[in-house]
Design a protein around this motif. Structure first.
Motif, PDB file in Angstrom:
ATOM      1  N   HIS A  94       0.861  -1.200   0.000  1.00 24.25           N
ATOM      2  CA  HIS A  94       0.000   0.000   0.000  1.00 24.25           C
ATOM      3  C   HIS A  94       0.887   1.237   0.000  1.00 24.25           C
ATOM      4  N   VAL A  95       0.310   2.311  -0.460  1.00 27.95           N
ATOM      5  CA  VAL A  95       0.972   3.601  -0.329  1.00 27.95           C
ATOM      6  C   VAL A  95       0.076   4.472   0.543  1.00 27.95           C
ATOM      7  N   PRO A  96       0.515   4.776   1.760  1.00 35.55           N
ATOM      8  CA  PRO A  96      -0.314   5.568   2.670  1.00 35.55           C
ATOM      9  C   PRO A  96      -0.371   7.028   2.235  1.00 35.55           C
ATOM     10  N   CYS A  97      -1.458   7.716   2.618  1.00 38.44           N
ATOM     11  CA  CYS A  97      -1.603   9.124   2.201  1.00 38.44           C
ATOM     12  C   CYS A  97      -0.710  10.048   3.022  1.00 38.44           C
ATOM     13  N   GLY A  98      -0.399   9.629   4.262  1.00 42.07           N
ATOM     14  CA  GLY A  98       0.464  10.447   5.124  1.00 42.07           C
ATOM     15  C   GLY A  98      -0.258  11.610   5.795  1.00 42.07           C
ATOM     16  N   ARG A  99      -1.569  11.781   5.536  1.00 45.13           N
ATOM     17  CA  ARG A  99      -2.281  12.954   6.064  1.00 45.13           C
ATOM     18  C   ARG A  99      -3.453  12.620   6.976  1.00 45.13           C
ATOM     19  N   CYS A 100      -4.081  11.436   6.784  1.00 41.75           N
ATOM     20  CA  CYS A 100      -5.336  11.143   7.501  1.00 41.75           C
ATOM     21  C   CYS A 100      -5.067  10.883   8.991  1.00 41.75           C
ATOM     22  N   ILE A 101      -6.145  10.709   9.780  1.00 45.41           N
ATOM     23  CA  ILE A 101      -5.950  10.527  11.234  1.00 45.41           C
ATOM     24  C   ILE A 101      -5.111   9.287  11.541  1.00 45.41           C
ATOM     25  N   TRP A 102      -5.250   8.218  10.749  1.00 46.71           N
ATOM     26  CA  TRP A 102      -4.504   6.979  11.032  1.00 46.71           C
ATOM     27  C   TRP A 102      -3.047   7.125  10.640  1.00 46.71           C
ATOM     28  N   CYS A 103      -2.778   7.751   9.504  1.00 43.71           N
ATOM     29  CA  CYS A 103      -1.385   7.977   9.109  1.00 43.71           C
ATOM     30  C   CYS A 103      -0.678   8.842  10.145  1.00 43.71           C
ATOM     31  N   ARG A 104      -1.382   9.847  10.670  1.00 39.72           N
ATOM     32  CA  ARG A 104      -0.754  10.743  11.657  1.00 39.72           C
ATOM     33  C   ARG A 104      -0.450   9.995  12.952  1.00 39.72           C
ATOM     34  N   GLU A 105      -1.203   8.887  13.199  1.00 37.23           N
ATOM     35  CA  GLU A 105      -0.958   8.069  14.392  1.00 37.23           C
ATOM     36  C   GLU A 105       0.081   6.975  14.122  1.00 37.23           C
ATOM     37  N   GLY A 106       0.580   6.924  12.882  1.00 38.08           N
ATOM     38  CA  GLY A 106       1.594   5.915  12.550  1.00 38.08           C
ATOM     39  C   GLY A 106       0.996   4.566  12.187  1.00 38.08           C
ATOM     40  N   ARG A 107      -0.322   4.485  11.968  1.00 44.76           N
ATOM     41  CA  ARG A 107      -0.959   3.205  11.620  1.00 44.76           C
ATOM     42  C   ARG A 107      -1.365   3.235  10.148  1.00 44.76           C
ATOM     43  N   GLU A 108      -0.316   3.149   9.299  1.00 43.89           N
ATOM     44  CA  GLU A 108      -0.580   3.362   7.879  1.00 43.89           C
ATOM     45  C   GLU A 108      -1.425   2.258   7.242  1.00 43.89           C
TER      46      GLU A 108
END
Ligand SMILES: [Zn+2]
Length: 363
Positions: A97-111
């Motif tokens: 997967h390629v994470p967006c890096g912006r959403c609430i989960w990406c910001r929590e490190g759970r890509e």
């Protein structure tokens, strides 16, 4: 370049298509080796599984389209503007997967939970092609000492690394593993690295047991000859193991156990123990909530993974702690042979393959 494109499920053709370009933030790599995942092998035929709706949508909107293929080893050829972590000559694989890096989960490190992630081989082109272009955020650079065959296994290995995090294994815990396919054999090796006091494994296919033995299983249970629940109870003085990794469930049409090994797992685990559901079950499962509550069993599911677990798996393979190479029994050379690769991977039991068959493009 040459690329396999899907016109419909079950209709894949080798086409000549324009070479991909290194857009800003993207990387273009030459695919050296690739294998279909077990899920890919089902998806190619249109069998419903994880992300199959998304896949059908891509096919309806964009056919012919370059689908599937996220378990690869590739060499970086060209990087787009703004890419700093990769350079030509690097060997890379993908985290799928390629994470967006912006959403609430990406910001929590759970890509793995990213709400906007892109999937390699679904809404990004896959690796059944001579070249693959991907956003840099989905790639992992691996040690140059690794062979391509091992690198192509790092993405599925990362799932085994991730379940060990999710199950929160502690040194001294006892473990049972139902199923000694690729995932079961990875988990056997990693459970020992993580300090399991004993690892008991079961399967119905005798041919996988040579590897179970090589990787240090403390007991090997042939479920055709012995009752696995009774045997695990016996081995643990009647108590049951702390953790069961259920790695054999799934569609019986593909040689998997249906829900049977889950029911075994729930009886192999000790009071208050954990059953980690590694295999992808389908359909509705019959569970007795009174039994589950009285026994205090936690039936847990993997959270998923990202680039961190791919990188950790790569280190373990490079240092010799984990062996993925020995699982590979089948490979085909030349991009034109992908249909055979799918045939073997879809019928692993028939061909006595443990790992998916690999396609060698370079090397
Ligand atoms: Zn995100």
């Amino acid at each position: 370049m040459k690329a396999w494109r899907f016109y419909e499920f079950g209709d894949m053709r080798l086409d000549e298509v324009p070479d991909p370009e290194a857009r800003p933030g993207w990387v273009v790599s030459r695919v050296r080796r690739v294998q279909p995942s077990i899920t890919d092998a089902q998806r190619a035929l249109g069998i419903g599984t994880i992300n199959s709706t998304l896949l059908r949508e891509q096919l309806e909107k964009h056919a012919p389209v370059q689908l599937l293929g996220h378990e690869m080893s590739a060499e970086v050829l060209e990087v787009g503007e703004g890419v700093e972590d990769f350079q030509p000559g690097d060997i890379v694989c993908t985290s799928a997967h390629v994470p967006c890096g912006r959403c609430i989960w990406c910001r929590e490190g759970r890509e793995a939970w990213c709400e906007d992630k892109l999937h390699v081989g679904i809404n990004l082109p896959g690796a059944f092609a001579e070249l693959i272009a991907m956003p840099a955020a989905g790639l992992v650079k691996v040690p140059k000492s690794l062979d391509d065959a091992s690198v192509a296994c790092l993405q599925p290995l990362s799932s085994a690394v991730a379940v060990m995090h999710d199950v929160d294994i502690r040194p001294g815990e006892s473990v049972a593993i139902t199923g000694q396919g690729a995932m079961g054999l990875y988990i056997l090796q990693i459970a020992r690295i993580c300090g399991a006091s004993a690892v008991y494994v079961s399967d119905v296919k005798e041919e996988c047991f040579a590897l179970s033995r090589k990787f240090g299983a403390d007991a090997i249970i042939n479920a055709r000859e012995e009752e696995p629940v009774e045997r695990v109870r016996e081995l643990t003085g009647g108590k049951g193991v702390d953790i069961v990794f259920e790695c054999a469930g799934g569609t019986p049409d593909h040689g998997l156990s249906g829900h049977e090994t889950l029911h075994q797992a729930l009886k192999m685990v000790r009071l208050g123990g954990r059953v980690m559901q590694v295999a992808g079950l389908v359909g509705e499962v019959k569970i007795d909530p009174v039994f589950m509550r009285m026994a205090g069993i936690r039936w847990i599911f993997p959270e998923g993974h990202g680039r961190d677990t791919v990188a950790l798996g790569a280190k373990w393979v490079a240092s010799g702690r984990v062996d993925v190479r020995s699982l590979i029994t089948h490979e085909k050379r030349g991009i034109e042979n992908l249909p055979e690769v799918f045939e073997i991977t879809q019928n692993k039991n028939k061909y006595k393959a443990t790992n998916p068959c690999q396609l060698v493009l370079v090397g």
